[in-house]
Scaffold this active site. Structure first.
Site, PDB file in Angstrom:
ATOM      1  N   PHE A  28       0.823  -1.213   0.000  1.00  0.00           N
ATOM      2  CA  PHE A  28       0.000   0.000   0.000  1.00  0.00           C
ATOM      3  C   PHE A  28       0.851   1.255   0.000  1.00  0.00           C
ATOM      4  O   PHE A  28       0.386   2.327  -0.345  1.00  0.00           O
ATOM      5  CB  PHE A  28      -0.892   0.016   1.241  1.00  0.00           C
ATOM      6  N   GLY A  29       2.120   1.180   0.465  1.00  0.00           N
ATOM      7  CA  GLY A  29       2.958   2.346   0.621  1.00  0.00           C
ATOM      8  C   GLY A  29       3.783   2.258   1.890  1.00  0.00           C
ATOM      9  O   GLY A  29       4.235   1.176   2.269  1.00  0.00           O
TER      10      GLY A  29
ATOM     11  N   ASP B 110      -9.177  -8.635   3.603  1.00  0.00           N
ATOM     12  CA  ASP B 110      -7.725  -8.830   3.747  1.00  0.00           C
ATOM     13  C   ASP B 110      -7.340  -9.019   5.211  1.00  0.00           C
ATOM     14  O   ASP B 110      -6.414  -8.369   5.711  1.00  0.00           O
ATOM     15  CB  ASP B 110      -6.974  -7.644   3.136  1.00  0.00           C
TER      16      ASP B 110
END
Length: 651
Positions: free
Chosen positions: A332-333, A457
């Site tokens: 995601f980062g 998730d």
């Protein structure tokens, strides 16, 4: 997903793979001080005889090398073949001395100048590598690793075996190259953990250096053909080839791979420019954080209860997003620890490029969904930040949460993650509490809000622990609101290998019981201390659900439990075994045989009887391709190759 869409996705992934590898190698160019070559009478330990005959694309370095950045990246990859060859022959990384490194660079330049290449090697090599010490072996480079034996000792047998398996074959096929990259990322995480423990100061430099060692090891030792085989160098070292390697199947993969290489080099050029501008950019961010004009100050977002933060405030809170405040990184980062002006501690998630597929959608999902959620077992969202006018990075997006001081659950239940070896094993009381916290958080998502929310998730890295070791569900980027009374059918299946319910992974059918499946896998991980996929099993990768079910059916339910759990703290009434049974039942491959999350909570608390465990179909995990790194992926619902009576999974 149509075949054209899959080819485009594959091309995008190929670009990412090659760009990552080239950027890792490019870090050798950062901070060069222009020291002289030196060398004395030292000789070069590298075998560079491959340079004039290897099918690498020398076009970027011909005709005066107008694109010096691209040329230097290419030469760096060519030189890395020799470094990987040395690892293969002697087991030693890099070059032993500055003199030997200078000798290698002179030899490299001579071979570039000679026919058939006839490049201006005498000028290109000093221009690209002005300091020979950038290739010299140093214990401070990454976790003290200078030899292949030390690399294996630090990374661990399981991760090295996974790397050897994933990178050992002919890597001309794009899927095999991606699998090799996944294994390399997993191995690098082990190296990085050891490097951080040993006191390396820069997290980003450490990660890059350690990944450099991993790609060198993969090319030199893991791959059977070795670094002088074109597809090996093309995949692991990101080298542009003049003649693309032929793929064993699916010819379009080769075309995509070949087409992606020049794009990757272009990206590398831009990224190298970014590296050289890094210090100037940090200075600008610091100046912006000081100015903080009144019209851009943080303010509440209407009808959400969250705040729209100003980038200046987030920059001040994180010390201009300093490496020292980096607390996590994933698909995601990156996440940074920050302290706001009022003294509250927050976690600032800087999203990966918002323009990539799913970027805007996942950001919007997370903001809109979490802004309205209030539950003690969910991570609270403080707000968000959107920057549209950054001159160098373009649009940027940030999410701001309450900071969870004890980090991710993964760091406590697995002993092979960063910091795990230093933490005491979780007690039974802590494990029970964490499982119940996650279950109640999911119960709130499924039944406490309308329409229901499916997380999609659930896994150990997305469960965070607060200061009191209470579990909170995090990372709602993939979450979806339900259609009342219906299941979702989606062509974009997203989640993490091993945790996905089979009917969702294969057909895109998303229901509340898709989360229940992931919860069951997580319960078994918490109880056993084992990962979802055992890559070291003699018979091949084994899913934790298949392993646990086999033990329970053999009457050995207690064998599922982590050996760190003391029998002295075992509660009466078989509570531990009851949790094992609930975990297996929740992760059953057939939807109809899984309980709802509310029923699971009642079973865990002992308020509802657990039905007799039904038989399981043939373990579907034996034919699935998994990644130990646990990275996110997308798949078509029309996944080929039934592994069982697939209709049973939908009932």
């Amino acid at each position: 997903m149509p075949s054209t869409g899959r080819r485009r996705s594959a091309a995008a992934l190929a670009v990412v793979v090659l760009a990552v590898v080239v950027v890792v190698l490019a870090r050798s160019l950062e901070g060069v001080d222009g020291a002289g070559a030196g060398g004395g009478n030292a000789t070069c330990p590298l075998d560079l005889s491959y340079v004039p005959t290897f099918p690498w694309d020398a076009a970027l370095c011909a005709g005066g090398a107008r694109n010096m950045t691209g040329c230097c990246m290419t030469l760096l990859s060519v030189f890395a073949i020799g470094l990987a060859g040395q690892v293969r022959a002697t087991g030693r990384f890099r070059i032993p001395s500055v003199g030997a490194s200078a000798a290698c660079l002179r030899d490299f330049g001579a071979k570039l100048s000679a026919p058939p290449l006839s490049l201006p090697g005498a000028s290109l090599v000093p221009a690209c590598f002005p300091s020979p010490d950038q290739f010299v072996a140093s214990p401070s480079f990454c976790a003290g690793v200078t030899t292949a034996a030390e690399y294996r000792a630090v990374v661990g047998n399981d991760s090295v075996a996974a790397l050897d398996f994933a990178c050992g074959a002919d890597l001309s096929s794009l899927p095999l190259c991606l699998r090799c990259l996944d294994a390399g990322i997993a191995a690098t995480s082990r190296l990085k953990a050891a490097a951080n423990v040993s006191g390396n100061s820069s997290a980003s430099d450490t990660a890059m250096n350690c990944f450099y060692l991993t790609v060198t090891y993969a090319a030199g030792i893991s791959n059977a053909a070795g670094p002088t085989f074109p597809s090996t160098a093309g995949c692991t070292l990101g080298l542009a080839l003049s003649t693309p390697p032929a793929a064993p199947s699916k010819p379009h993969d080769t075309v995509i791979f070949a087409a992606a290489i020049p794009i990757a080099l272009l990206l590398a050029s831009l990224l190298a420019f970014f590296i050289w501008r890094r210090r100037d950019k940090k200075k600008k961010i610091h100046e912006i954080s000081k100015e903080g004009s009144a019209e851009r100050r943080s303010h509440p977002r209407p009808n959400t209860g969250s705040i729209l933060f100003d980038i200046a405030e987030l920059s001040r809170a994180t010390d201009s997003f300093a490496d020292g405040n980096l607390v996590g990184r994933g698909g995601f980062g990156a996440v940074y620890r920050g302290v706001l002006a009022d003294g509250s501690v927050v976690a600032v998630k800087k999203m990966l490029d918002p323009d990539v597929e799913g970027g805007d959608e996942e950001f919007t999902n997370e903001v809109e969904i979490i802004s309205h959620l209030r539950h003690r077992n969910l991570v609270p969202l403080r707000g968000c930040c959107i920057v549209d006018d950054d001159a160098e990075e373009g649009k940027q997006k940030f999410l701001v949460y309450d900071f969870m001081p004890n980090g991710a659950l993964e760091d406590f239940i697995f002993r092979d993650v960063e910091g795990g070896s230093k933490r005491p094993a979780l007690t039974w009381a802590q494990r029970r509490s964490i499982i119940m916290d996650v279950a109640r958080g999911l119960e709130y998502l499924h039944y406490g809000v309308k329409p229901a929310i499916y997380h999609r998730d659930i896994k150990a890295t997305n469960i965070l622990l607060d200061g009191e070791m209470r579990a909170r569900v995090a990372d709602f980027g993939l979450a979806r609101r339900s259609r009342e009374g219906q299941s979702h059918l989606t062509t974009r299946v997203a989640g993490t290998h091993g945790y996905l319910a089979p009917e969702y992974a294969l057909y895109g059918q998303l229901t509340e019981k898709s989360d229940v499946y992931s919860f069951g896998v997580l319960v078994l991980e918490i109880l056993s201390g084992r990962r979802v996929l055992d890559m070291a099993a003699p018979a091949g990768p084994v899913l934790i659900t298949d392993w646990a079910w086999t033990l329970v059916k053999a009457g050995q339910a207690r064998e599922v439990l982590d050996g760190a759990l003391s029998t002295a703290e075992s509660p009466r009434g078989g509570t531990m075994e009851r949790f094992v049974l609930v975990g297996i039942l929740c992760a059953h491959v057939m939807v109809a045989l899984r309980p709802t999350i509310t029923e699971a909570v009642k079973m865990l608390e002992g308020d509802m009887d657990i039905p007799e465990l039904p038989d399981r179909p043939l373990p579907y995990g034996h034919n699935f391709m998994f990644s130990e790194a646990g990275s996110n992926f997308s798949a078509s619902p029309a996944f080929s190759g039934p592994f069982m009576d697939n209709g049973d999974m939908l009932r």
